[in-house]
Design a protein around this motif. Structure first.
Motif, PDB file in Angstrom:
ATOM      1  N   MET A  13       0.780  -1.161   0.038  1.00 24.63           N
ATOM      2  CA  MET A  13      -0.064   0.014  -0.116  1.00 24.63           C
ATOM      3  C   MET A  13       0.922   1.067  -0.011  1.00 24.63           C
ATOM      4  O   MET A  13       1.453   1.573   1.006  1.00 24.63           O
ATOM      5  N   ALA A  14       0.813   1.971  -1.043  1.00 22.21           N
ATOM      6  CA  ALA A  14       1.538   3.294  -1.215  1.00 22.21           C
ATOM      7  C   ALA A  14       0.956   4.231  -0.395  1.00 22.21           C
ATOM      8  O   ALA A  14      -0.295   4.487  -0.569  1.00 22.21           O
ATOM      9  N   GLY A  15       1.587   4.963   0.491  1.00 22.24           N
ATOM     10  CA  GLY A  15       1.098   6.124   1.349  1.00 22.24           C
ATOM     11  C   GLY A  15       0.745   5.647   2.729  1.00 22.24           C
ATOM     12  O   GLY A  15       0.137   6.314   3.398  1.00 22.24           O
ATOM     13  N   ALA A  16       1.108   4.382   3.066  1.00 21.31           N
ATOM     14  CA  ALA A  16       0.845   3.742   4.195  1.00 21.31           C
ATOM     15  C   ALA A  16       1.503   4.720   5.482  1.00 21.31           C
ATOM     16  O   ALA A  16       2.567   5.004   5.225  1.00 21.31           O
ATOM     17  N   LEU A  67      -4.801  -4.875   7.180  1.00 19.20           N
ATOM     18  CA  LEU A  67      -4.069  -6.037   8.288  1.00 19.20           C
ATOM     19  C   LEU A  67      -5.178  -6.736   9.002  1.00 19.20           C
ATOM     20  O   LEU A  67      -5.037  -7.914   9.274  1.00 19.20           O
ATOM     21  N   ASN A  68      -6.155  -5.931   9.669  1.00 15.42           N
ATOM     22  CA  ASN A  68      -6.960  -6.496  10.639  1.00 15.42           C
ATOM     23  C   ASN A  68      -7.978  -7.674   9.757  1.00 15.42           C
ATOM     24  O   ASN A  68      -8.512  -8.316  10.315  1.00 15.42           O
ATOM     25  N   ASN A 113      -2.436  -9.571   2.971  1.00 19.54           N
ATOM     26  CA  ASN A 113      -0.935  -9.592   2.976  1.00 19.54           C
ATOM     27  C   ASN A 113      -0.637  -8.277   2.371  1.00 19.54           C
ATOM     28  O   ASN A 113      -0.506  -8.147   1.346  1.00 19.54           O
ATOM     29  N   VAL A 114      -0.333  -7.357   3.147  1.00 22.91           N
ATOM     30  CA  VAL A 114      -0.278  -5.972   2.854  1.00 22.91           C
ATOM     31  C   VAL A 114       1.175  -5.677   3.413  1.00 22.91           C
ATOM     32  O   VAL A 114       1.494  -5.799   4.408  1.00 22.91           O
ATOM     33  N   VAL A 115       1.869  -4.693   2.399  1.00 24.81           N
ATOM     34  CA  VAL A 115       3.133  -4.238   2.650  1.00 24.81           C
ATOM     35  C   VAL A 115       2.995  -2.755   2.595  1.00 24.81           C
ATOM     36  O   VAL A 115       2.827  -2.181   1.626  1.00 24.81           O
ATOM     37  N   PRO A 116       3.762  -2.004   3.448  1.00 23.46           N
ATOM     38  CA  PRO A 116       3.704  -0.534   3.483  1.00 23.46           C
ATOM     39  C   PRO A 116       4.746   0.092   2.560  1.00 23.46           C
ATOM     40  O   PRO A 116       5.928  -0.237   2.646  1.00 23.46           O
ATOM     41  N   ALA A 143       5.001  -3.554  10.416  1.00 26.58           N
ATOM     42  CA  ALA A 143       5.491  -3.888   9.244  1.00 26.58           C
ATOM     43  C   ALA A 143       6.663  -3.319   8.860  1.00 26.58           C
ATOM     44  O   ALA A 143       6.590  -1.775   8.747  1.00 26.58           O
ATOM     45  N   ALA A 144       7.658  -3.671   8.198  1.00 28.32           N
ATOM     46  CA  ALA A 144       8.857  -2.817   7.523  1.00 28.32           C
ATOM     47  C   ALA A 144       8.160  -2.048   6.483  1.00 28.32           C
ATOM     48  O   ALA A 144       7.692  -2.795   5.572  1.00 28.32           O
ATOM     49  N   ALA A 145       8.515  -0.924   6.425  1.00 32.14           N
ATOM     50  CA  ALA A 145       8.143  -0.103   5.168  1.00 32.14           C
ATOM     51  C   ALA A 145       9.177   0.051   4.418  1.00 32.14           C
ATOM     52  O   ALA A 145      10.473  -0.093   4.596  1.00 32.14           O
ATOM     53  N   TYR A 146       8.729  -0.170   2.985  1.00 34.78           N
ATOM     54  CA  TYR A 146       9.745   0.411   1.933  1.00 34.78           C
ATOM     55  C   TYR A 146       9.527   1.290   1.265  1.00 34.78           C
ATOM     56  O   TYR A 146       8.527   2.173   1.111  1.00 34.78           O
TER      57      TYR A 146
END
Length: 132
Positions: free
Chosen positions: A1-4, A20-21, A25-28, A39-42
């Motif tokens: 998710m861009a902008g998390a 997430l709730n 499976n979501v990545v920030p 969660a590690a952000a990229y």
């Protein structure tokens, strides 16, 4: 998710938390955050450890324009732009469409869609129909 976002007041935080709730499976993606909700952000799509097929976008329109080009470069197939994230310059939308990317925008936000799905799932116990 861009902008998390790691800021609980921001829409990007609320959307990320909702996904997430619900077990997604979501990545920030956020170049200024180290992590979001543990969660590690990229900083960008190219830095992700694994390729992704879908991208939800909660960013300012100028950032979204760059993200669409980035998404094309890494092979993202689906992009859902949350209300307010749609690019002002439609050239990036046209490039993505021409490349076969499924674009979703101009409709309800992710939080509304998740709420509707939750109600529909709960409603299945009453004979599977809505409104009864």
């Amino acid at each position: 998710m861009a902008g998390a976002s790691d800021d609980p007041e921001k829409y990007g935080h609320k959307c990320f938390a909702a996904l997430l709730n619900r077990g997604y499976n979501v990545v920030p993606l956020n170049p200024r955050a180290k992590d979001v909700l543990g969660a590690a952000a990229y900083p960008n799509l190219a830095s992700l450890p694994e390729p992704v097929e879908s991208l939800s976008v909660v960013t300012p329109p100028r950032v979204t324009e760059k993200l669409l080009d980035e998404a094309l470069a890494v092979g993202v197939k689906n992009v859902w732009m949350q209300p307010g994230a749609e690019p002002e310059d439609t050239a990036s939308l046209e490039r993505a469409r021409a490349a076969g990317v499924n674009l979703i925008y101009g409709g309800p936000c992710l939080l509304v869609e998740l709420a509707v799905r939750r109600r529909e799932t709960r409603g299945r116990g009453d004979m599977g129909t809505r409104g009864h």
